[in-house]
Design an enzyme around this catalytic site. Sequence first.
Site, PDB file in Angstrom:
ATOM      1  N   ASP A  10     -34.704 -10.985   9.330  1.00  9.82           N
ATOM      2  CA  ASP A  10     -34.690 -10.449   7.976  1.00  9.82           C
ATOM      3  C   ASP A  10     -33.279 -10.686   7.421  1.00  9.82           C
ATOM      4  O   ASP A  10     -32.341 -10.934   8.188  1.00  9.82           O
ATOM      5  CB  ASP A  10     -35.012  -8.947   8.029  1.00  9.82           C
ATOM      6  CG  ASP A  10     -34.752  -8.262   6.714  1.00  9.82           C
ATOM      7  OD1 ASP A  10     -35.218  -8.773   5.681  1.00  9.82           O
ATOM      8  OD2 ASP A  10     -34.072  -7.204   6.709  1.00  9.82           O
ATOM      9  N   ASP A  12     -31.713  -8.941   4.027  1.00 13.40           N
ATOM     10  CA  ASP A  12     -31.067  -7.787   3.393  1.00 13.40           C
ATOM     11  C   ASP A  12     -31.061  -6.586   4.329  1.00 13.40           C
ATOM     12  O   ASP A  12     -32.115  -6.119   4.772  1.00 13.40           O
ATOM     13  CB  ASP A  12     -31.779  -7.439   2.086  1.00 13.40           C
ATOM     14  CG  ASP A  12     -31.622  -8.549   1.061  1.00 13.40           C
ATOM     15  OD1 ASP A  12     -30.472  -8.972   0.846  1.00 13.40           O
ATOM     16  OD2 ASP A  12     -32.635  -9.006   0.512  1.00 13.40           O
ATOM     17  N   GLU A  19     -27.705  -4.739   0.477  1.00 14.13           N
ATOM     18  CA  GLU A  19     -28.374  -3.836  -0.467  1.00 14.13           C
ATOM     19  C   GLU A  19     -27.342  -2.991  -1.210  1.00 14.13           C
ATOM     20  O   GLU A  19     -27.252  -3.032  -2.432  1.00 14.13           O
ATOM     21  CB  GLU A  19     -29.386  -2.938   0.253  1.00 14.13           C
ATOM     22  CG  GLU A  19     -30.563  -3.682   0.866  1.00 14.13           C
ATOM     23  CD  GLU A  19     -31.520  -4.302  -0.152  1.00 14.13           C
ATOM     24  OE1 GLU A  19     -31.174  -4.415  -1.333  1.00 14.13           O
ATOM     25  OE2 GLU A  19     -32.621  -4.697   0.256  1.00 14.13           O
ATOM     26  N   GLY A  53     -38.682  -5.865  -3.145  1.00  7.18           N
ATOM     27  CA  GLY A  53     -38.736  -6.799  -4.264  1.00  7.18           C
ATOM     28  C   GLY A  53     -37.975  -6.236  -5.450  1.00  7.18           C
ATOM     29  O   GLY A  53     -38.253  -5.116  -5.892  1.00  7.18           O
ATOM     30  N   LYS A  55     -37.870  -7.092  -8.681  1.00  6.96           N
ATOM     31  CA  LYS A  55     -38.645  -6.873  -9.917  1.00  6.96           C
ATOM     32  C   LYS A  55     -39.561  -5.656  -9.739  1.00  6.96           C
ATOM     33  O   LYS A  55     -39.680  -4.815 -10.627  1.00  6.96           O
ATOM     34  CB  LYS A  55     -39.462  -8.118 -10.270  1.00  6.96           C
ATOM     35  CG  LYS A  55     -38.612  -9.298 -10.692  1.00  6.96           C
ATOM     36  CD  LYS A  55     -39.434 -10.397 -11.348  1.00  6.96           C
ATOM     37  CE  LYS A  55     -40.186 -11.223 -10.347  1.00  6.96           C
ATOM     38  NZ  LYS A  55     -39.401 -12.254  -9.668  1.00  6.96           N
ATOM     39  N   GLU A  56     -40.178  -5.577  -8.568  1.00  4.55           N
ATOM     40  CA  GLU A  56     -41.070  -4.444  -8.272  1.00  4.55           C
ATOM     41  C   GLU A  56     -40.273  -3.135  -8.280  1.00  4.55           C
ATOM     42  O   GLU A  56     -40.736  -2.094  -8.750  1.00  4.55           O
ATOM     43  CB  GLU A  56     -41.732  -4.639  -6.904  1.00  4.55           C
ATOM     44  CG  GLU A  56     -42.723  -5.785  -6.833  1.00  4.55           C
ATOM     45  CD  GLU A  56     -42.086  -7.157  -6.612  1.00  4.55           C
ATOM     46  OE1 GLU A  56     -40.850  -7.294  -6.696  1.00  4.55           O
ATOM     47  OE2 GLU A  56     -42.854  -8.109  -6.361  1.00  4.55           O
ATOM     48  N   ALA A  86     -30.677 -12.229 -14.177  1.00  2.93           N
ATOM     49  CA  ALA A  86     -29.255 -11.903 -14.397  1.00  2.93           C
ATOM     50  C   ALA A  86     -28.688 -11.213 -13.160  1.00  2.93           C
ATOM     51  O   ALA A  86     -27.574 -11.524 -12.717  1.00  2.93           O
ATOM     52  CB  ALA A  86     -29.113 -11.002 -15.623  1.00  2.93           C
ATOM     53  N   LYS A  87     -29.459 -10.294 -12.585  1.00  5.08           N
ATOM     54  CA  LYS A  87     -29.024  -9.632 -11.351  1.00  5.08           C
ATOM     55  C   LYS A  87     -28.692 -10.653 -10.272  1.00  5.08           C
ATOM     56  O   LYS A  87     -27.666 -10.566  -9.592  1.00  5.08           O
ATOM     57  CB  LYS A  87     -30.114  -8.664 -10.874  1.00  5.08           C
ATOM     58  CG  LYS A  87     -29.790  -7.850  -9.639  1.00  5.08           C
ATOM     59  CD  LYS A  87     -29.972  -8.565  -8.319  1.00  5.08           C
ATOM     60  CE  LYS A  87     -31.392  -8.619  -7.839  1.00  5.08           C
ATOM     61  NZ  LYS A  87     -31.490  -9.260  -6.488  1.00  5.08           N
ATOM     62  N   ASP A 185     -34.301  -4.161   9.710  1.00  2.16           N
ATOM     63  CA  ASP A 185     -33.459  -2.978   9.525  1.00  2.16           C
ATOM     64  C   ASP A 185     -34.211  -1.805   8.924  1.00  2.16           C
ATOM     65  O   ASP A 185     -33.622  -0.734   8.763  1.00  2.16           O
ATOM     66  CB  ASP A 185     -32.282  -3.299   8.592  1.00  2.16           C
ATOM     67  CG  ASP A 185     -32.760  -3.545   7.164  1.00  2.16           C
ATOM     68  OD1 ASP A 185     -33.589  -4.448   6.964  1.00  2.16           O
ATOM     69  OD2 ASP A 185     -32.335  -2.797   6.267  1.00  2.16           O
TER      70      ASP A 185
HETATM   71  C1  XBP Z   1     -35.296  -6.905   0.699  1.00  6.23           C
HETATM   72  C2  XBP Z   1     -35.778  -6.513  -0.614  1.00  6.23           C
HETATM   73  C3  XBP Z   1     -35.272  -7.246  -1.781  1.00  6.23           C
HETATM   74  C4  XBP Z   1     -33.797  -7.017  -2.076  1.00  6.23           C
HETATM   75  C5  XBP Z   1     -33.392  -7.616  -3.370  1.00  6.23           C
HETATM   76  O1  XBP Z   1     -36.210  -6.437   1.677  1.00  6.23           O
HETATM   77  O2  XBP Z   1     -36.584  -5.621  -0.749  1.00  6.23           O
HETATM   78  O3  XBP Z   1     -36.011  -6.827  -2.904  1.00  6.23           O
HETATM   79  O4  XBP Z   1     -33.550  -5.638  -2.158  1.00  6.23           O
HETATM   80  O5  XBP Z   1     -33.742  -8.954  -3.466  1.00  6.23           O
HETATM   81  P1  XBP Z   1     -36.201  -7.055   3.129  1.00  6.23           P
HETATM   82  P2  XBP Z   1     -34.616  -9.500  -4.690  1.00  6.23           P
HETATM   83  O6  XBP Z   1     -34.826  -6.876   3.678  1.00  6.23           O
HETATM   84  O7  XBP Z   1     -37.187  -6.250   3.908  1.00  6.23           O
HETATM   85  O8  XBP Z   1     -36.629  -8.497   3.036  1.00  6.23           O
HETATM   86  O9  XBP Z   1     -34.010  -8.962  -5.929  1.00  6.23           O
HETATM   87  O10 XBP Z   1     -34.525 -10.990  -4.551  1.00  6.23           O
HETATM   88  O11 XBP Z   1     -36.027  -8.989  -4.496  1.00  6.23           O
HETATM   89 MG    MG Z   2     -34.179  -5.635   5.255  1.00  2.29          MG
END
Ligand code: XBP
Ligand code: MG
Length: 260
Positions: A10, A12, A19, A53, A55-56, A86-87, A185
Site C-alpha cells: 500500500d 498512503d 495522509e 478515495g 473525491k469520495e 488541484a489537491k 496500515d
Molecule cells: C489511500 C486513500 C487515498 C488518499 C488520497 O488509501 O484513501 O484516497 O487518502 O489519495 P490506501 P487520492 O492507503 O488504503 O490506498 O486523493 O488520490 O484518492
Molecule cells: Mg493506506
Amino acid sequence: MTLPKALIFDVDGTLADTERDGHRIAFNRAFAAAGHDWDWDVALYGRLLSVTGGKERMHHYLNDYVYRGGAVPADVAAGIPALHAAKNRYYAELMQEGAVALRPGVERLLREARAAGIRLAIATTTTGDNIKALLDSTLGPEAMGWFEVIASADEVPDKKPSPAVYTYTLEKLGLDARECVAFEDSENGIVAATRAGIPTVITVNDYTRGGDYQDAALVLDHLGEPNAPCKVLGGRAAERLPRPFWCVNVAMLGRLLAYG
Ligand code: XBP
Ligand code: MG
C-alpha cells in the site's frame, strides 16, 4: 527457506505518512485557493479517512459535515473533480519540497527484496501521479521501475476495502495470494488484502493505531531499522517470531508464509 515471491505495498500511510503531512495539507490548500472555508485539521482528517478515495472523501465531508444530510448544491458537487485535481497538484509540490519521508524500514526492505530477487508491486487507492511524486522525491526517479505492477485508482476504480486492487495485482503478477505478502496500515487496507487472501503485515500510524487487525499476520509500529527496532503489537504469527525480533526482513517473511 522459501521466500515470498512478491511483496505488495500500500502507499498512503504505509510507505510514508502521506495522509497527515501530504494529502491533508494539499486538500486544505486546494480548498483555500477555491475560496472555501473548509479546513481539515489533523483530527478531522483522521475521521474522514474512513472513506477511501479523495473525491469520495470530499463528497462524504460535504454530506456529513457541511450540509449535514441536506442536499449538497449541484454546483458544489460538480466542483469536486477540479478540487481534487488541484489537491493533487499541491500534493506533487509538497512531495517535490521533500515534505514527507519514507517510514522506518521501508527503503531497507525494498532494497533487501530486490537483492533477493523478490518481485515488488503496489496496490493503492491513490493515483499513479501521486505514487510517482512520492517515490521520485524519496527514492529517486528510478524507483517507479522497481515495482513490476503498480495497481492504483487509474487501473482499478473500486476502492479499498474492495479487494479489487489486490486481485488485479495478483493477476498481473501471475501469483497465488499465499505466495505474496501485503503491507498495509489501515482497517480498509487489511480488509482488502484479506479478502484477496494475501497474508498481511500491518504497520500502524497515528491515524490507524487501535484498529481491528485480527486478520493480520503481524501488527507492528513500523518495519524496523538497526537504530530503531520495531515493536510487535499483535498478529496471528506474533508468537512464532524469531527472538530477538527487531525488523521485518525477507527471511522472516518467508517464515511468516510457512506458518500459514
Ligand atoms: C489511500 C486513500 C487515498 C488518499 C488520497 O488509501 O484513501 O484516497 O487518502 O489519495 P490506501 P487520492 O492507503 O488504503 O490506498 O486523493 O488520490 O484518492
Ligand atoms: Mg493506506
